[in-house]
Design a protein around this motif. Structure first.
Motif, PDB file in Angstrom:
ATOM      1  N   ALA A 202      53.462  25.239   2.437  1.00 62.66           N
ATOM      2  CA  ALA A 202      53.655  24.407   2.013  1.00 62.66           C
ATOM      3  C   ALA A 202      52.531  23.406   1.611  1.00 62.66           C
ATOM      4  O   ALA A 202      52.787  22.827   0.735  1.00 62.66           O
ATOM      5  CB  ALA A 202      54.516  23.439   2.432  1.00 62.66           C
ATOM      6  N   TYR A 203      51.578  23.196   3.052  1.00 65.87           N
ATOM      7  CA  TYR A 203      51.143  22.374   3.410  1.00 65.87           C
ATOM      8  C   TYR A 203      49.914  22.275   1.873  1.00 65.87           C
ATOM      9  O   TYR A 203      48.816  21.826   1.480  1.00 65.87           O
ATOM     10  CB  TYR A 203      50.481  21.993   4.682  1.00 65.87           C
ATOM     11  CG  TYR A 203      49.264  21.149   4.817  1.00 65.87           C
ATOM     12  CD1 TYR A 203      49.638  19.879   4.599  1.00 65.87           C
ATOM     13  CD2 TYR A 203      47.781  21.855   4.828  1.00 65.87           C
ATOM     14  CE1 TYR A 203      48.270  19.682   4.877  1.00 65.87           C
ATOM     15  CE2 TYR A 203      47.132  20.861   5.346  1.00 65.87           C
ATOM     16  CZ  TYR A 203      46.703  19.792   5.289  1.00 65.87           C
ATOM     17  OH  TYR A 203      45.780  19.065   5.639  1.00 65.87           O
ATOM     18  N   LYS A 204      49.259  24.090   2.308  1.00 68.37           N
ATOM     19  CA  LYS A 204      47.715  24.074   1.708  1.00 68.37           C
ATOM     20  C   LYS A 204      48.596  24.422  -0.117  1.00 68.37           C
ATOM     21  O   LYS A 204      48.082  23.862  -0.576  1.00 68.37           O
ATOM     22  CB  LYS A 204      47.518  25.456   1.466  1.00 68.37           C
ATOM     23  CG  LYS A 204      47.409  26.447   3.005  1.00 68.37           C
ATOM     24  CD  LYS A 204      46.549  25.806   3.908  1.00 68.37           C
ATOM     25  CE  LYS A 204      45.948  25.869   4.863  1.00 68.37           C
ATOM     26  NZ  LYS A 204      44.647  25.153   5.767  1.00 68.37           N
ATOM     27  N   ALA A 205      49.915  24.245  -0.948  1.00 65.30           N
ATOM     28  CA  ALA A 205      50.268  23.856  -2.052  1.00 65.30           C
ATOM     29  C   ALA A 205      50.149  22.244  -1.751  1.00 65.30           C
ATOM     30  O   ALA A 205      49.493  22.080  -3.384  1.00 65.30           O
ATOM     31  CB  ALA A 205      51.636  24.375  -1.920  1.00 65.30           C
TER      32      ALA A 205
ATOM     33  N   TYR B  42      60.012  19.561  11.801  1.00 64.39           N
ATOM     34  CA  TYR B  42      58.760  18.875  10.636  1.00 64.39           C
ATOM     35  C   TYR B  42      57.539  19.316  10.389  1.00 64.39           C
ATOM     36  O   TYR B  42      57.175  18.774  11.587  1.00 64.39           O
ATOM     37  CB  TYR B  42      59.517  18.188   9.921  1.00 64.39           C
ATOM     38  CG  TYR B  42      59.164  17.983   8.504  1.00 64.39           C
ATOM     39  CD1 TYR B  42      60.475  18.141   7.886  1.00 64.39           C
ATOM     40  CD2 TYR B  42      57.872  17.021   8.279  1.00 64.39           C
ATOM     41  CE1 TYR B  42      60.212  17.620   6.409  1.00 64.39           C
ATOM     42  CE2 TYR B  42      57.847  17.259   7.259  1.00 64.39           C
ATOM     43  CZ  TYR B  42      58.433  17.096   6.105  1.00 64.39           C
ATOM     44  OH  TYR B  42      58.919  17.011   4.607  1.00 64.39           O
ATOM     45  N   GLY B  43      57.169  20.051   9.215  1.00 61.50           N
ATOM     46  CA  GLY B  43      55.477  19.881   9.048  1.00 61.50           C
ATOM     47  C   GLY B  43      54.717  20.957   9.300  1.00 61.50           C
ATOM     48  O   GLY B  43      53.763  20.610   9.464  1.00 61.50           O
TER      49      GLY B  43
ATOM     50  N   GLU C 122      49.535   9.843   1.481  1.00 63.58           N
ATOM     51  CA  GLU C 122      50.194   8.150   1.285  1.00 63.58           C
ATOM     52  C   GLU C 122      51.817   8.517   1.677  1.00 63.58           C
ATOM     53  O   GLU C 122      51.956   7.501   2.396  1.00 63.58           O
ATOM     54  CB  GLU C 122      50.649   8.035   0.001  1.00 63.58           C
ATOM     55  CG  GLU C 122      51.463   6.196   0.288  1.00 63.58           C
ATOM     56  CD  GLU C 122      50.687   5.190   0.585  1.00 63.58           C
ATOM     57  OE1 GLU C 122      51.207   3.960   1.063  1.00 63.58           O
ATOM     58  OE2 GLU C 122      49.640   5.328   0.787  1.00 63.58           O
ATOM     59  N   GLN C 123      52.355   9.704   1.356  1.00 61.11           N
ATOM     60  CA  GLN C 123      53.605   9.992   1.257  1.00 61.11           C
ATOM     61  C   GLN C 123      53.887  10.144   2.941  1.00 61.11           C
ATOM     62  O   GLN C 123      54.839  10.299   3.821  1.00 61.11           O
ATOM     63  CB  GLN C 123      54.569  11.064   0.608  1.00 61.11           C
ATOM     64  CG  GLN C 123      54.593  10.956  -0.875  1.00 61.11           C
ATOM     65  CD  GLN C 123      55.065  12.076  -1.766  1.00 61.11           C
ATOM     66  OE1 GLN C 123      54.739  13.512  -1.146  1.00 61.11           O
ATOM     67  NE2 GLN C 123      55.096  11.682  -3.559  1.00 61.11           N
ATOM     68  N   VAL C 124      53.171  10.910   3.568  1.00 56.80           N
ATOM     69  CA  VAL C 124      52.889  11.457   4.897  1.00 56.80           C
ATOM     70  C   VAL C 124      53.336  10.784   5.660  1.00 56.80           C
ATOM     71  O   VAL C 124      54.496   9.864   6.700  1.00 56.80           O
ATOM     72  CB  VAL C 124      52.103  12.560   5.541  1.00 56.80           C
ATOM     73  CG1 VAL C 124      51.852  12.887   7.069  1.00 56.80           C
ATOM     74  CG2 VAL C 124      51.980  13.683   4.338  1.00 56.80           C
TER      75      VAL C 124
ATOM     76  N   ASP D  58      46.111  22.719   9.419  1.00 58.14           N
ATOM     77  CA  ASP D  58      46.742  24.005   9.146  1.00 58.14           C
ATOM     78  C   ASP D  58      48.354  23.755   8.142  1.00 58.14           C
ATOM     79  O   ASP D  58      48.239  24.398   7.608  1.00 58.14           O
ATOM     80  CB  ASP D  58      47.117  24.967   9.681  1.00 58.14           C
ATOM     81  CG  ASP D  58      45.755  26.067  10.067  1.00 58.14           C
ATOM     82  OD1 ASP D  58      44.318  25.684   9.347  1.00 58.14           O
ATOM     83  OD2 ASP D  58      45.508  26.579  11.524  1.00 58.14           O
ATOM     84  N   ASN D  59      48.660  22.272   8.140  1.00 61.41           N
ATOM     85  CA  ASN D  59      50.399  21.832   8.255  1.00 61.41           C
ATOM     86  C   ASN D  59      50.034  20.245   7.805  1.00 61.41           C
ATOM     87  O   ASN D  59      49.477  19.878   8.491  1.00 61.41           O
ATOM     88  CB  ASN D  59      51.063  22.803   8.752  1.00 61.41           C
ATOM     89  CG  ASN D  59      50.663  22.469  10.800  1.00 61.41           C
ATOM     90  OD1 ASN D  59      50.592  21.314  11.093  1.00 61.41           O
ATOM     91  ND2 ASN D  59      51.010  23.546  11.179  1.00 61.41           N
TER      92      ASN D  59
END
Length: 283
Positions: free
Chosen positions: A274-277, A268-269, A93-95, A141-142
């Motif tokens: 960070a994405y995996k987290a 960005y992104g 939702e944030q993305v 991946d991200n």
């Protein structure tokens, strides 16, 4: 006494002026209701009693589309299983909301939901409703790649592609009348089209164009849209997301040309860790 006579005179004039034309309208309407039209029959009675349930898809308002999207969302609860992990849903939702302000229709109140399904897929209905499968979240991946998919689906909403497809299908199958399409029929048709029928080549190119513009305006790396498609094409079997979207290689080439024509400094992104987290619950 004078005032009363004047009132009676004015009343008679008013009655002659409005009463007889009104009678003419009623008679004309009666003729329309009882006389069959040449060609396809068109009954006005359902419109008199259920007019609010008839949708004119060629000229649907934003409010009607949002309401239609809400009903489709309710119908979809019986067709798909929503993923109930609050952290994952909140992240998607944030993305999505980062993209909304830079989309073609920022006035809509977008809703982003996660479907518990291992297939690599995403889809959108109407009025701001976007769905992404857990399988696609795992394949990305991200965040830039995820954002590119959401932006693409928002592009379909921006172009009202499902609405147009519904209208074409309704006319082709004969379920639409001259006035439009019954709301309940429209909901069922929209759900089936969103889940099962591929978009046209033209709609896919348009959604890519709109999506890339939204992605760029939001500061995401443009490369995310290309890398996600290229990565999926390299897999042994064609993922659902691409199998329902024709001419993928042509779309990739078109995206590369668009990026070369209007490059962006947005990066960005691209942080894979960070994405995996953020999607740890799915790993």
């Amino acid at each position: 006494m004078f005032a009363w006579k004047a009132f009676l005179t004015n009343y008679r004039l008013w009655r002659r002026r409005w009463f007889y034309p009104l009678i003419s309208v009623v008679v004309a309407l009666s003729v329309c209701l009882t006389t069959p039209l040449p060609g396809r029959a068109f009954d006005l009675l359902p419109l008199l009693f259920q007019g609010v349930q008839i949708l004119q898809l060629s000229n649907i308002s934003d409010r009607q589309e949002v309401d239609l999207g809400k009903q489709m969302n309710q119908e979809l609860q019986g067709e798909v299983k929503l993923y109930r992990n609050a952290a994952i849903t909140r992240y998607v939702e944030q993305v999505g909301q980062r993209l909304v302000a830079n989309s073609d229709r920022p006035n809509l109140s977008y809703t982003f939901q996660v479907v518990e399904d291992k297939s690599i897929n995403a889809f959108a209905t109407a009025g701001g409703y976007v769905y992404v499968h857990t399988g696609l979240l795992q394949a990305a991946d991200n965040e830039a790649e995820l954002a590119s998919v959401l932006a693409h689906e928002m592009g379909h909403i921006g172009g009202k592609h499902l609405i147009k497809q519904m209208r074409q299908q309704a006319l082709a199958s004969g379920v639409a009348t001259a006035a439009g399409l019954d709301r309940n029929t429209a909901v069922g048709l929209g759900v089936q089209l969103a889940l099962n029928l591929p978009r046209s080549r033209q709609d896919e190119f348009d959604a890519d164009k709109r999506g890339l513009r939204t992605l760029t305006r939001s500061g995401y790396a443009q490369s995310g849209m290309v890398s996600f498609m290229q990565k999926l094409l390299g897999k042994g079997s064609t993922p659902t997301f691409l199998s329902t979207h024709p001419a993928t290689s042509d779309r990739i080439n078109a995206l590369k040309k668009a990026i070369n024509a209007q490059p962006s400094n947005g990066r960005y992104g691209l942080d894979n860790a960070a994405y995996k987290a953020n999607i740890r619950a799915l790993l």
